[in-house]
Design an enzyme around this catalytic site. Structure first.
Site, PDB file in Angstrom:
ATOM      1  CD  GLU A 169      -2.672   1.245   2.543  1.00 56.23           C
ATOM      2  OE1 GLU A 169      -3.100   0.148   2.931  1.00 56.23           O
ATOM      3  OE2 GLU A 169      -2.980   2.320   3.078  1.00 56.23           O
ATOM      4  CD  GLU A 174      -3.544   7.583   4.966  1.00 55.34           C
ATOM      5  OE1 GLU A 174      -4.596   7.056   5.328  1.00 55.34           O
ATOM      6  OE2 GLU A 174      -2.418   7.238   5.370  1.00 55.34           O
TER       7      GLU A 174
END
Length: 290
Positions: A169, A174
Site C-alpha cells: 500500500e 492522507e
C-alpha cells in the site's frame, strides 16, 4: 488509506504506468521501460474530470467500493457508508470531481451493527488503469474538520490473492482534520503495516484545506519518492525497511480516491465538523519516465 475491495482489510490510517503495459479505458498501451532517473516525463493516462455537471466519474476509469459493515468498517471502524450515488461522487461541470460526505439517515449498516450516519464515496481504478513505475499525481482541495479523512493512495493489483499488507500500500496523501496543517505519506508492507507503516508528515505551516495542492509519488525500481507541489518530502528504498520487512512494490498498482468520516486515526466527527464535506479533485495523471 488502506483496505480496498475485498477483506482482509488494511489499516488505512497509518497507511502506474505498468513498466511495460498500461491498462486504461478497457484497452492497453505498451510502453518501453525508461531510464530510472531521467526526470523526463510523458503523460500516458489522465482523468481531467471534464464532463457535464452531475455526471458520475467515468466508468471506463473508475469503480466504486460500497458499504461499511460488509467490509468490517474498512478495517478502521469508519462511520461512512460508501455509495455509487452521484450525490457522493460527481463532476461539477467545471472540470472537478467532487466527492461529498454528508450526514444522512440510515444508508446502510456500519461495522458496529448500528445504522451508519454518513454517506461518502470511494472510487478506484482496479482492472482499468494501473502503474508499475512512473509518476502518479493529483491536484486536490481537501475538506477540513474533526473526523474528516480524505486520501489518495494505491494498492497492489494482487490484493485479492496476496492479501493485505503483502499486496503493498502506498499512501500518496492522507489528511486528518485533527492535524489541519499536515498531510502524510506512508508505505505499508509485510513487517511494516498499520501503526508500523513507514510514514512522514508534510508540514504546510498553514491550513492544508485552504487551497489546492498537487500530491505526487515517483515510483522507480526499488525507490518511491513523495512530493507536494513538486517538492520532495519523503523517500524510501528497500534498504530503509525494518528488519524482516519485505519490499513488495515491483508490480502493478491501482489508484484510489476516497473521503472517510471517523475511524481509529482521525477520531469521530463532532458538532464542529463542517458537513457536507467536499473533496475536490482537479485531475489525476500518470506519467512514464523517459
Amino acid at each position: 488509506m488502506h483496505k480496498a475491495t475485498p477483506p482482509p482489510q488494511p489499516w488505512r490510517g497509518l497507511l502506474p504506468v505498468l513498466a511495460a503495459l498500461l491498462t486504461a479505458c478497457g484497452g492497453s498501451v505498451t510502453a518501453a521501460t525508461a531510464p530510472a532517473t531521467s526526470n523526463r516525463w510523458t503523460l500516458v493516462w489522465s482523468d481531467e474530470f471534464d464532463g457535464a455537471a452531475g455526471s458520475v466519474p467515468n466508468p471506463a476509469h473508475w469503480n466504486h467500493d460500497l458499504g461499511n459493515a460488509e467490509s468490517s468498517g474498512w478495517g478502521n471502524h469508519e462511520f461512512q457508508y460508501y455509495t455509487a450515488n452521484a450525490r457522493n461522487a460527481q463532476l461539477d461541470g467545471a472540470g472537478m470531481l467532487v466527492i461529498t460526505a454528508e450526514k444522512t439517515s440510515n444508508p446502510g449498516p456500519c461495522w458496529n451493527s448500528k445504522p451508519c450516519e454518513f454517506t461518502s464515496a470511494r472510487i478506484h481504478t482496479q482492472g482499468k488503469v494501473g502503474f508499475t513505475h512512473g509518476k502518479v499525481e493529483a491536484r486536490m482541495k481537501l475538506p477540513a474538520g474533526q473526523g474528516i479523512w480524505p486520501a489518495f493512495w494505491a494498492l497492489g493489483t494482487d490484493l485479492a490473492t496476496a492479501g493485505w499488507p503483502r499486496s503493498g500500500e502506498i499512501d500518496i496523501m492522507e489528511f486528518v482534520g485533527k492535524t489541519p496543517n499536515t498531510t502524510y505519506g506512508t508505505l505499508h508492507g509485510p513487517g511494516y503495516s498499520g501503526a508500523q507503516g513507514i510514514a512522514k508528515p508534510r508540514e504546510f505551516g498553514a491550513p492544508v484545506a485552504s487551497d489546492f495542492h498537487t500530491y505526487t509519488i515517483i515510483k522507480r525500481p526499488n525507490e518511491i519518492v513523495w512530493q507536494v507541489d513538486g517538492v520532495e518530502f519523503h523517500r524510501l528504498t528497500p534498504a530503509q525497511l525494518p528488519a524482516g520487512g519485505t519490499w513488495v512494490f515491483e508490480k502493478p498498482f491501482f489508484v484510489i480516491l476516497n473521503l472517510a468520516i471517523g475511524g481509529d486515526w482521525p477520531g469521530a466527527p463532532d458538532a464542529t465538523t463542517p458537513l457536507p464535506a467536499r473533496m475536490l479533485v482537479d485531475w489525476v495523471r500518470i506519467y512514464k519516465e523517459e
